[in-house]
Structure formats: C-alpha cells, structure tokens
Design a protein around this motif. Structure first.
Motif, PDB file in Angstrom:
ATOM      1  N   GLU A   1     -15.671  -0.122 -13.200  1.00 23.33           N
ATOM      2  CA  GLU A   1     -17.099  -0.443 -13.217  1.00 23.33           C
ATOM      3  C   GLU A   1     -17.695  -0.730 -11.844  1.00 23.33           C
ATOM      4  OE1 GLU A   1     -18.017  -3.396 -16.216  1.00 23.33           O
ATOM      5  OE2 GLU A   1     -16.468  -2.578 -17.541  1.00 23.33           O
ATOM      6  N   GLU A   2     -16.890  -1.260 -10.934  1.00 26.53           N
ATOM      7  CA  GLU A   2     -17.431  -1.658  -9.635  1.00 26.53           C
ATOM      8  C   GLU A   2     -16.738  -0.980  -8.453  1.00 26.53           C
ATOM      9  OE1 GLU A   2     -20.097  -3.408  -9.052  1.00 26.53           O
ATOM     10  OE2 GLU A   2     -20.484  -4.035 -11.107  1.00 26.53           O
ATOM     11  N   ASN A   3     -15.728  -0.157  -8.740  1.00 22.54           N
ATOM     12  CA  ASN A   3     -14.994   0.549  -7.687  1.00 22.54           C
ATOM     13  C   ASN A   3     -14.344  -0.420  -6.685  1.00 22.54           C
ATOM     14  OD1 ASN A   3     -14.047   3.034  -6.767  1.00 22.54           O
ATOM     15  ND2 ASN A   3     -15.638   3.152  -5.193  1.00 22.54           N
ATOM     16  N   VAL A   4     -13.827  -1.538  -7.216  1.00 19.22           N
ATOM     17  CA  VAL A   4     -13.120  -2.526  -6.399  1.00 19.22           C
ATOM     18  C   VAL A   4     -11.698  -2.621  -6.935  1.00 19.22           C
ATOM     19  CG1 VAL A   4     -12.984  -4.958  -5.723  1.00 19.22           C
ATOM     20  CG2 VAL A   4     -15.216  -3.833  -5.882  1.00 19.22           C
ATOM     21  N   PHE A   5     -10.723  -2.408  -6.056  1.00 18.25           N
ATOM     22  CA  PHE A   5      -9.320  -2.470  -6.462  1.00 18.25           C
ATOM     23  C   PHE A   5      -8.736  -3.837  -6.142  1.00 18.25           C
ATOM     24  CE2 PHE A   5      -4.797  -2.219  -5.534  1.00 18.25           C
ATOM     25  CZ  PHE A   5      -4.333  -1.714  -6.743  1.00 18.25           C
ATOM     26  N   VAL A   6      -8.146  -4.456  -7.160  1.00 15.81           N
ATOM     27  CA  VAL A   6      -7.352  -5.677  -7.000  1.00 15.81           C
ATOM     28  C   VAL A   6      -6.078  -5.475  -7.800  1.00 15.81           C
ATOM     29  CG1 VAL A   6      -9.350  -7.190  -6.654  1.00 15.81           C
ATOM     30  CG2 VAL A   6      -8.432  -6.875  -8.964  1.00 15.81           C
ATOM     31  N   LEU A   7      -5.067  -6.218  -7.463  1.00 17.04           N
ATOM     32  CA  LEU A   7      -3.802  -6.132  -8.182  1.00 17.04           C
ATOM     33  C   LEU A   7      -3.714  -7.292  -9.162  1.00 17.04           C
ATOM     34  CD1 LEU A   7      -1.142  -4.501  -8.299  1.00 17.04           C
ATOM     35  CD2 LEU A   7      -0.205  -6.148  -6.684  1.00 17.04           C
TER      36      LEU A   7
ATOM     37  N   ASN B   1      -3.044 -14.346 -15.084  1.00 15.63           N
ATOM     38  CA  ASN B   1      -4.324 -15.040 -14.935  1.00 15.63           C
ATOM     39  C   ASN B   1      -4.763 -15.234 -13.483  1.00 15.63           C
ATOM     40  OD1 ASN B   1      -4.609 -15.310 -17.789  1.00 15.63           O
ATOM     41  ND2 ASN B   1      -3.133 -16.968 -17.686  1.00 15.63           N
ATOM     42  N   VAL B   2      -4.293 -14.352 -12.615  1.00 16.47           N
ATOM     43  CA  VAL B   2      -4.769 -14.311 -11.232  1.00 16.47           C
ATOM     44  C   VAL B   2      -4.901 -12.845 -10.837  1.00 16.47           C
ATOM     45  CG1 VAL B   2      -3.629 -16.484 -10.611  1.00 16.47           C
ATOM     46  CG2 VAL B   2      -2.475 -14.331 -10.122  1.00 16.47           C
ATOM     47  N   PHE B   3      -5.581 -12.615  -9.717  1.00 15.22           N
ATOM     48  CA  PHE B   3      -5.542 -11.288  -9.118  1.00 15.22           C
ATOM     49  C   PHE B   3      -5.354 -11.441  -7.620  1.00 15.22           C
ATOM     50  CE2 PHE B   3     -10.141 -12.197  -9.153  1.00 15.22           C
ATOM     51  CZ  PHE B   3     -10.535 -11.825  -7.881  1.00 15.22           C
ATOM     52  N   ARG B   4      -4.800 -10.411  -7.022  1.00 15.27           N
ATOM     53  CA  ARG B   4      -4.557 -10.407  -5.582  1.00 15.27           C
ATOM     54  C   ARG B   4      -5.478  -9.379  -4.945  1.00 15.27           C
ATOM     55  NH1 ARG B   4       1.015  -8.493  -2.819  1.00 15.27           N
ATOM     56  NH2 ARG B   4      -0.007  -6.488  -3.034  1.00 15.27           N
ATOM     57  N   ALA B   5      -6.161  -9.795  -3.886  1.00 15.63           N
ATOM     58  CA  ALA B   5      -7.067  -8.909  -3.173  1.00 15.63           C
ATOM     59  C   ALA B   5      -6.682  -8.884  -1.698  1.00 15.63           C
ATOM     60  CB  ALA B   5      -8.505  -9.380  -3.330  1.00 15.63           C
ATOM     61  N   VAL B   6      -6.819  -7.733  -1.093  1.00 14.24           N
ATOM     62  CA  VAL B   6      -6.581  -7.575   0.339  1.00 14.24           C
ATOM     63  C   VAL B   6      -7.815  -8.088   1.079  1.00 14.24           C
ATOM     64  CG1 VAL B   6      -6.195  -5.902   2.179  1.00 14.24           C
ATOM     65  CG2 VAL B   6      -5.101  -5.579  -0.040  1.00 14.24           C
ATOM     66  N   ILE B   7      -7.592  -8.906   2.113  1.00  7.00           N
ATOM     67  CA  ILE B   7      -8.724  -9.442   2.868  1.00  7.00           C
ATOM     68  C   ILE B   7      -8.661  -9.058   4.343  1.00  7.00           C
ATOM     69  CG2 ILE B   7      -9.190 -11.338   1.282  1.00  7.00           C
ATOM     70  CD1 ILE B   7      -7.695 -13.175   3.281  1.00  7.00           C
ATOM     71  N   SER B   8      -7.985  -7.965   4.648  1.00 12.76           N
ATOM     72  CA  SER B   8      -7.886  -7.529   6.043  1.00 12.76           C
ATOM     73  C   SER B   8      -8.868  -6.401   6.374  1.00 12.76           C
ATOM     74  CB  SER B   8      -6.455  -7.099   6.365  1.00 12.76           C
ATOM     75  OG  SER B   8      -6.029  -6.099   5.469  1.00 12.76           O
ATOM     76  N   SER B   9      -9.796  -6.139   5.474  1.00 11.02           N
ATOM     77  CA  SER B   9     -10.831  -5.129   5.715  1.00 11.02           C
ATOM     78  C   SER B   9     -11.938  -5.729   6.581  1.00 11.02           C
ATOM     79  CB  SER B   9     -11.421  -4.659   4.385  1.00 11.02           C
ATOM     80  OG  SER B   9     -10.439  -4.046   3.595  1.00 11.02           O
ATOM     81  N   PRO B  10     -12.796  -4.891   7.141  1.00 10.75           N
ATOM     82  CA  PRO B  10     -13.934  -5.402   7.912  1.00 10.75           C
ATOM     83  C   PRO B  10     -14.822  -6.322   7.059  1.00 10.75           C
ATOM     84  CG  PRO B  10     -13.686  -3.049   8.263  1.00 10.75           C
ATOM     85  CD  PRO B  10     -12.741  -3.428   7.159  1.00 10.75           C
ATOM     86  N   GLY B  11     -15.485  -7.254   7.712  1.00 14.30           N
ATOM     87  CA  GLY B  11     -16.320  -8.225   7.017  1.00 14.30           C
ATOM     88  C   GLY B  11     -17.353  -7.619   6.089  1.00 14.30           C
ATOM     89  N   SER B  12     -17.970  -6.530   6.509  1.00 13.69           N
ATOM     90  CA  SER B  12     -18.999  -5.906   5.669  1.00 13.69           C
ATOM     91  C   SER B  12     -18.404  -5.358   4.374  1.00 13.69           C
ATOM     92  CB  SER B  12     -19.719  -4.796   6.435  1.00 13.69           C
ATOM     93  OG  SER B  12     -18.805  -3.775   6.818  1.00 13.69           O
ATOM     94  N   VAL B  13     -17.180  -4.848   4.452  1.00  7.89           N
ATOM     95  CA  VAL B  13     -16.504  -4.334   3.258  1.00  7.89           C
ATOM     96  C   VAL B  13     -16.145  -5.492   2.321  1.00  7.89           C
ATOM     97  CG1 VAL B  13     -14.441  -3.129   2.419  1.00  7.89           C
ATOM     98  CG2 VAL B  13     -15.624  -2.299   4.449  1.00  7.89           C
ATOM     99  N   LEU B  14     -15.655  -6.583   2.887  1.00 12.84           N
ATOM    100  CA  LEU B  14     -15.311  -7.758   2.081  1.00 12.84           C
ATOM    101  C   LEU B  14     -16.547  -8.348   1.415  1.00 12.84           C
ATOM    102  CD1 LEU B  14     -12.732  -9.530   4.415  1.00 12.84           C
ATOM    103  CD2 LEU B  14     -12.266  -8.187   2.349  1.00 12.84           C
ATOM    104  N   GLU B  15     -17.655  -8.367   2.138  1.00 16.78           N
ATOM    105  CA  GLU B  15     -18.902  -8.894   1.558  1.00 16.78           C
ATOM    106  C   GLU B  15     -19.343  -8.043   0.370  1.00 16.78           C
ATOM    107  OE1 GLU B  15     -23.462 -10.134   2.765  1.00 16.78           O
ATOM    108  OE2 GLU B  15     -22.161  -9.244   4.285  1.00 16.78           O
ATOM    109  N   THR B  16     -19.313  -6.732   0.547  1.00 15.49           N
ATOM    110  CA  THR B  16     -19.694  -5.835  -0.546  1.00 15.49           C
ATOM    111  C   THR B  16     -18.765  -6.012  -1.744  1.00 15.49           C
ATOM    112  OG1 THR B  16     -20.618  -4.207   0.982  1.00 15.49           O
ATOM    113  CG2 THR B  16     -19.996  -3.410  -1.196  1.00 15.49           C
TER     114      THR B  16
END
Length: 84
Positions: free
Chosen positions: A27-33, A42-57
């Motif tokens: 639905e949002e084209n955001v990948f999390v594990l 009951n958790v998800f893991r997200a990568v946070i090493s992308s550029p700030g603008s990508v993380l904000e989006t």
C-alpha cells in the motif's frame, strides 16, 4: 543501521507483524522486515541508513498507513450489526 519498532497489530486490525509488513509494502511501497522473521513477533525492523529525505518520506508513509488502518478498524467496531 537498523531500528526495531514495536507494533500493536490488533489495534491496527492486522493479524500479525507479517501482515503489517506485507500490506505496508503493497500500500505504501515501504519495505520493513517483520520481527517474526527473526523470532521477535510484534515488531518490525527498518533500515535507517538512507538519506534523511528518504527516511522522512518513509516515516510519513508508515504514519499514514497506521492511521488508515486504525480508522478502518474503528469504523468496523462502530458499524451496527444488521438485524436478522
């Protein structure tokens, strides 16, 4: 670098973190594990090493997804049952 985020799937009207991750991608084209993939439900893991603008989006899309799920769940709870 990663971040682990707890998710209340029941409040979102979802069966588990795997459904959360699948629908977020669809639905949002955001990948999390989903945490259940590595034994922590009951958790998800997200990568946070992308550029700030990508993380904000991505964070705005996750927020929108969660808000939409909550609203849909709330509407289902308030919907009167039809008389038989």
């Amino acid at each position: 670098m990663y971040v682990i985020v707890k998710v209340d799937c029941r409040q979102l009207g979802l069966s588990d973190d795997t459904e959360f991750a699948r629908r977020l991608l669809e639905e949002e084209n955001v990948f999390v594990l989903p945490g259940s993939a590595f034994g922590v439900p009951n958790v998800f893991r997200a990568v946070i090493s992308s550029p700030g603008s990508v993380l904000e989006t991505a964070s705005l899309r996750i927020h929108d997804f969660c808000q939409r799920c909550c609203e849909q769940t709330e509407r289902k709870r308030k919907k009167p049952r039809s008389a038989k």
